[in-house]
Design a protein around this motif. Structure first.
Motif, PDB file in Angstrom:
ATOM      1  N   LEU A   1       0.766  -1.172  -0.244  1.00 16.41           N
ATOM      2  CA  LEU A   1      -0.146  -0.077  -0.215  1.00 16.41           C
ATOM      3  C   LEU A   1       0.997   1.206   0.004  1.00 16.41           C
ATOM      4  O   LEU A   1       1.821   1.328   0.874  1.00 16.41           O
TER       5      LEU A   1
ATOM      6  N   TYR B   1       0.815   5.804  -0.458  1.00 16.91           N
ATOM      7  CA  TYR B   1       0.330   6.950  -0.549  1.00 16.91           C
ATOM      8  C   TYR B   1       1.093   8.093  -1.069  1.00 16.91           C
ATOM      9  O   TYR B   1       2.078   8.223  -0.487  1.00 16.91           O
TER      10      TYR B   1
ATOM     11  N   LEU C   1      -3.132   4.000   7.023  1.00 13.68           N
ATOM     12  CA  LEU C   1      -1.991   3.465   6.408  1.00 13.68           C
ATOM     13  C   LEU C   1      -1.014   2.836   7.692  1.00 13.68           C
ATOM     14  O   LEU C   1      -0.863   1.806   7.666  1.00 13.68           O
TER      15      LEU C   1
ATOM     16  N   PHE D   1       4.784  -0.860   3.221  1.00 10.57           N
ATOM     17  CA  PHE D   1       4.039   0.319   2.989  1.00 10.57           C
ATOM     18  C   PHE D   1       4.981   1.553   2.507  1.00 10.57           C
ATOM     19  O   PHE D   1       6.129   1.705   2.605  1.00 10.57           O
TER      20      PHE D   1
ATOM     21  N   LEU E   1      -3.686   4.594  -1.616  1.00  5.56           N
ATOM     22  CA  LEU E   1      -4.531   5.194  -0.878  1.00  5.56           C
ATOM     23  C   LEU E   1      -4.821   6.687  -1.367  1.00  5.56           C
ATOM     24  O   LEU E   1      -3.809   7.336  -1.717  1.00  5.56           O
TER      25      LEU E   1
END
Length: 362
Positions: free
Chosen positions: A183, A185, A201, A213, A252
C-alpha cells in the motif's frame, strides 16, 4: 482562441498538485488548436524545484510582483479568455488587475474549492475575496454537486461550472515494474489529512508488520512516528508517478476535511492512480460513488480494519480487475481531453452570454 492563464505554478510540481493539473489540461487544450500563455509568479520555492522549463504546448513566462505583471497587460487585453487560478500569490489583486484590463472572457479556476470557500467564511481572503467573484464571467470549480449553487447564490457568480481535475492518459498508464509495496500513499503533508493517513496506512502497517508500505511527498514533520515497514520518500517527480503507482499493489486516496465536507471533490491523484490501473483504497465522501463504482472500480475504507481486509483478503486477480475497471472509467470520462473540451465549452458559453447581454443593453 488565445488563452492567458495566471496560475500557481506550471514549472514546478514540488509540493503542489496544481502543476500536473494545469499541464494535462493545457496540453490537451492546445491540441484543440488554441494558443496559450501561462504567467507564473517567480517565487524561490518553485524556482529551486522546477521540472518543466519550456513546455511545448504553451508559452511560459514569469513575473516578480504585481507591478511587474504590468509587462503582460497587452497579452491580457488581447486574449479571448483569461483564467486566474486559486492560490495565486496576491490573488485578489491579480483578479482586480485582470478584470480591469481583460476584454475577453474572464474565469477563476478553483482547484481548491472547499478550502477556498472555508477561507471566505472565515474572512480569510488570501487569494480570493467575495467582491471579485461576480467580476469573473465563469467560476470553474474542481468541486461539483451542491457547492456550485452555493457559489452562485451566496457569492454572486454569474456562472459556476464544474471542471474536475483530470489525467494525461498517455503518460499515466499501467507499467510492468516489480512490486515494492502493498500500500502506498502519494501526497504533500497536511494537518487535516494526517489523521486519515495514520488510521488507514500507519495503523494498518503496524497490524501487518510483514507487509510493505510507503508514504511519498514533501513537508512531513520529523516528529511523525513512522512504523518500521513504512518507507518514506520526500518527493516523486510527475514523470515517475506511473512507476510509483505500478510498484504498489494498492494505493491510498486521502481527502482534506473541507473537501470531504463539500463532497464531489476528486483529487488529481485519484485519477492518476486509476489511469495506471492501480487499485485505489479511498476515504469516503459524497459524490465519489458517482465517479467510480464502489467495490468494482474503487475500494472504500472507513477504518483500519477495512484496509487490512483489502490487503489480506483480495486475490491478485480481483485487485487487478478493480484497477482495470477504474482505468476504463477514467478513459471514458476523466482524461485531459475530456476536460479541455469542457473548458472550451464553458468559455464559449460565457462569451455568448456576455454578447447576448450586450445586445440587450444596446
Amino acid at each position: 482562441m488565445k488563452l492567458v492563464v495566471l496560475g500557481l505554478s506550471l514549472s514546478s510540481a514540488w509540493g503542489n498538485g496544481h502543476a500536473t493539473t494545469f499541464r494535462a489540461l493545457l496540453e490537451a487544450f492546445a491540441r484543440r488548436g488554441h494558443d496559450i500563455m501561462f504567467l507564473e509568479r517567480d517565487v524561490p520555492w518553485y524556482r529551486d524545484h522546477r521540472d518543466l522549463a519550456d513546455p511545448a504546448y504553451c508559452r511560459l513566462e514569469y513575473y516578480s510582483s504585481l507591478d511587474d505583471l504590468e509587462r503582460w497587460s497587452g497579452e491580457i487585453v488581447a486574449a479571448d479568455a483569461v483564467m486566474v487560478g486559486s492560490y495565486v500569490p496576491q490573488g485578489v489583486e491579480v483578479a482586480r488587475f485582470v478584470q480591469a484590463r481583460a476584454r475577453g472572457v474572464t474565469s477563476f479556476y478553483d482547484i481548491d474549492t472547499p478550502v477556498t470557500l472555508a477561507k471566505l467564511e472565515r474572512g480569510d481572503f488570501e487569494y480570493l475575496s467575495p467582491e471579485v467573484i461576480p467580476g469573473f464571467d465563469v467560476y470553474l470549480s474542481f468541486t461539483g454537486g451542491p457547492t456550485l449553487r452555493r457559489i452562485g447564490q451566496r457569492y454572486g457568480s454569474p456562472a459556476a461550472r464544474p471542471l474536475y481535475c483530470s489525467v494525461d492518459s498517455e503518460r499515466y498508464r499501467p507499467m510492468d515494474v516489480p512490486r515494492r509495496w502493498d500500500l502506498s500513499y502519494l501526497g504533500t503533508y497536511s494537518d487535516d489529512r494526517q489523521p486519515t493517513v495514520e488510521k488507514l496506512l500507519n495503523a494498518a502497517a503496524r497490524a501487518l508488520p510483514e507487509r510493505r508500505f510507503c508514504v511519498a511527498g514533501p513537508q512531513y514533520p520529523s516528529s511523525i512516528d513512522w512504523p518500521t515497514n513504512v518507507e518514506r520518500i520526500d518527493h516523486v517527480a510527475p514523470a515517475d508517478h506511473p512507476a510509483f503507482y505500478a510498484a504498489s499493489r494498492f494505493t491510498l486516496n486521502v481527502t482534506r476535511a473541507d473537501m470531504i465536507a463539500a463532497g464531489w471533490s476528486p483529487s488529481v491523484r485519484l485519477f492518476e492512480a486509476a489511469a495506471c490501473a492501480t487499485p485505489v483504497i479511498s476515504d469516503v465522501w459524497d459524490g465519489l460513488d458517482q465517479l467510480f463504482a464502489p467495490g468494482s472500480e474503487i475500494l472504500l475504507a472507513r477504518s483500519t480494519e477495512d484496509v487490512i481486509a483489502a490487503l489480506a483478503g483480495l486475490t491478485a486477480e480481483r485487485a487487478r480487475a478493480i484497477g482495470e475497471a477504474a482505468r476504463a472509467r477514467v478513459l471514458a470520462a476523466h482524461t485531459a481531453d475530456h476536460r479541455a473540451q469542457e473548458l472550451e465549452e464553458h468559455l464559449v458559453e460565457a462569451a455568448q452570454r456576455t454578447a447576448t447581454a450586450e445586445k440587450e443593453l444596446a
